[in-house]
Design a protein around this motif. Structure first.
Motif, short mmCIF file in Angstrom:
data_model
loop_
_atom_site.label_atom_id
_atom_site.label_comp_id
_atom_site.label_asym_id
_atom_site.label_seq_id
_atom_site.Cartn_x
_atom_site.Cartn_y
_atom_site.Cartn_z
N GLY A 1 26.42 6.81 -5.63
CA GLY A 1 27.23 7.29 -6.85
C GLY A 1 27.23 6.10 -7.86
O GLY A 1 27.91 6.39 -8.88
N THR A 2 27.50 4.92 -7.20
CA THR A 2 27.50 3.81 -8.10
C THR A 2 26.40 3.66 -9.30
O THR A 2 25.12 4.11 -8.83
N VAL A 3 26.79 3.40 -10.48
CA VAL A 3 25.99 3.31 -11.42
C VAL A 3 26.02 1.98 -12.21
O VAL A 3 27.08 1.47 -12.33
N LEU A 4 24.83 1.34 -12.41
CA LEU A 4 24.79 0.10 -13.36
C LEU A 4 24.48 0.52 -14.42
O LEU A 4 23.43 0.78 -14.88
N VAL A 5 25.44 0.12 -15.38
CA VAL A 5 25.10 0.38 -16.73
C VAL A 5 24.75 -0.94 -17.78
O VAL A 5 25.64 -1.99 -17.60
N LEU A 6 23.61 -1.06 -18.23
CA LEU A 6 23.17 -2.16 -18.88
C LEU A 6 22.75 -1.93 -20.39
O LEU A 6 22.64 -0.76 -20.78
N GLU A 7 23.41 -3.19 -21.02
CA GLU A 7 23.17 -3.00 -22.21
C GLU A 7 22.38 -4.32 -22.83
O GLU A 7 22.50 -5.18 -22.30
N ASN A 8 21.82 -4.18 -24.04
CA ASN A 8 20.97 -5.14 -24.65
C ASN A 8 21.70 -5.55 -25.94
O ASN A 8 21.25 -5.23 -27.04
N PRO A 9 22.78 -6.50 -25.84
CA PRO A 9 23.30 -7.23 -27.01
C PRO A 9 22.47 -8.22 -27.99
O PRO A 9 22.90 -8.43 -28.88
N GLU B 1 21.19 3.41 -17.87
CA GLU B 1 22.12 3.47 -16.51
C GLU B 1 21.00 3.49 -15.22
O GLU B 1 19.99 4.56 -15.26
N LEU B 2 21.15 3.02 -14.23
CA LEU B 2 20.47 3.03 -13.23
C LEU B 2 21.43 3.53 -11.91
O LEU B 2 22.24 2.55 -11.77
N PRO B 3 21.11 4.34 -11.30
CA PRO B 3 21.86 4.83 -10.31
C PRO B 3 21.63 4.10 -8.87
O PRO B 3 20.60 3.90 -8.70
N TYR B 4 22.46 3.83 -8.32
CA TYR B 4 22.25 3.22 -7.07
C TYR B 4 22.77 3.85 -5.67
O TYR B 4 23.55 4.43 -5.59
N ARG C 1 29.92 0.67 -12.18
CA ARG C 1 30.91 1.72 -12.21
C ARG C 1 30.60 2.53 -10.85
O ARG C 1 29.46 2.90 -10.56
N VAL C 2 31.88 2.66 -10.25
CA VAL C 2 31.93 3.42 -8.95
C VAL C 2 32.10 4.87 -9.25
O VAL C 2 32.91 5.28 -10.08
N GLY C 3 31.49 5.87 -8.51
CA GLY C 3 31.52 7.09 -8.98
C GLY C 3 33.05 7.53 -8.81
O GLY C 3 33.76 7.04 -7.86
N ALA C 4 33.60 8.72 -9.39
CA ALA C 4 34.84 8.80 -9.30
C ALA C 4 35.39 9.35 -7.86
O ALA C 4 36.44 8.84 -7.38
N ALA C 5 34.60 9.93 -7.09
CA ALA C 5 35.03 10.52 -5.78
C ALA C 5 35.08 9.34 -5.02
O ALA C 5 36.09 9.03 -4.20
N ALA C 6 34.13 8.26 -5.08
CA ALA C 6 34.15 7.06 -4.39
C ALA C 6 35.06 5.99 -4.57
O ALA C 6 36.01 5.57 -3.58
#
Length: 333
Positions: free
Chosen positions: A254-262, A293-296, A322-327
């Motif tokens: 449920g962890t999500v890696l949020v990537l941005e290209n600034p 976003e890349l789910p882990y 970002r860790v999922g809300a439930a986790a």
């Protein structure tokens, strides 16, 4: 009577969440501490045991990293040459189709399944496609006229094959390094465990002195910023945005890696078993200002986030884990 040694674990440091870099840094510090506080030189045998193992582990780890970097360059070149096959055929498609109006057999020889399979060429069918074009172009040179340059396909095939062979040889070096790391690391962690037990027996009533030899905080993963982290991408290079890796204990499903290209340069992002592996062409491409976003999923055994800069100029990235809300709720409890 309870057996005293039944309470001793065999290996205190057998934890794959401890990266080799952190383990080696910790081990060097342990050696220094043992040497600096060595009453009657009773810890000298421990230092003599640790040092060669650490050096061997460092050598195998370095060989693996160098092999990955060199293999990455060969893989990029190999894939780029293979992609050029589709580009060349696209350029020659109009000529082939035009000449096929007078010589219909050209279509079945050169484009039996259209252009798509050349665009989607992979390692499994690369030899088939190259040989088809080279043989067909040679056999039907007269029908295709001199506008069809068979030699550039021959040259491209030779360059592709050389890069493929080089990537394969580098992979062998990587595999040898990995095997060395795995074998020597086990011996090294057992030696470190022996050090803990020996120091504890030397100072059974002075736990603070014992602990001072082993700064365990060096083995723990640094706390990540909840606001994300920014980093730079070297020109035409690959970096691991999470060098310590993802930890299933802290980064559950449920962890999500949020990537941005600034930054102004595009880069690819991918999850991998090892740090520093070049992202494949199919990996997500982030252009300037884009977000992805890349789910882990820890069940896949993948721990590292790698970023490959597509440009000969330096790039930038921003990463938020970002860790999922439930986790997250379970962790707060």
């Amino acid at each position: 009577m309870r057996e005293l040694f039944a309470t001793f674990d065999e290996d205190y440091f057998d934890d794959r969440n401890i990266t080799s870099e952190r383990l080696l840094k910790f081990g060097r510090t342990v050696e220094q501490n043992l040497n600096g506080d060595n009453p009657d030189e009773q810890f000298t045998p421990l230092i003599s045991l640790l040092r060669p193992l650490r050096k061997n582990l460092e050598a195998d780890h370095q060989r693996t990293d160098q092999g990955l970097t060199q293999r990455g360059g060969s893989v990029e070149l190999r894939d780029a040459k293979l992609a050029l096959l589709g580009d060349y055929m696209k350029q020659d498609q109009k000529l082939i189709e035009y000449r096929a109006t007078k010589h219909p057999e050209l279509t079945s020889v050169m484009l039996p399944n259209g252009l798509k399979e050349y665009r989607d060429a992979n390692l499994k069918n690369a030899d088939t496609l190259f040989n088809r074009v080279i043989k067909g172009g040679t056999d039907f040179q007269k029908e295709l006229t001199e506008e069809f340059e068979v030699q550039r396909y021959r040259t491209l095939y030779e360059e592709f094959d050389a890069a493929r062979t080089n990537a394969s040889s580098k992979q062998q070096a990587v595999d040898q390094g990995r095997t060395g790391v795995q074998n020597v690391r086990k011996q090294y962690t057992l030696a470190l465990t022996l050090c803990v037990k020996t120091v504890a027996l030397a100072f059974p009533t002075d736990p603070k002195r014992c602990q001072s030899y082993f700064p365990q905080e060096m083995l723990r993963r640094p706390v990540r910023s909840t606001n994300g982290q920014e980093g730079r991408l070297p020109a035409s290079g690959t970096v691991s945005a999470l060098p310590d890796g993802l930890d299933p204990a802290y980064d559950p499903a449920g962890t999500v890696l949020v990537l941005e290209n600034p930054g102004p340069e595009p880069f690819r992002a991918c999850l991998s078993v090892l740090p520093g592996e070049v992202c494949p062409p199919a990996a997500a491409l982030l252009g300037p200002g884009e977000r992805h976003e890349l789910p882990y999923d820890p069940a896949l055994g993948i721990r590292y986030l790698n970023l490959t800069n597509q440009s000969p100029r330096e790039g930038r990235y921003r990463l938020t884990v970002r860790v999922g809300a439930a986790a997250a709720a379970r962790r707060r409890r």
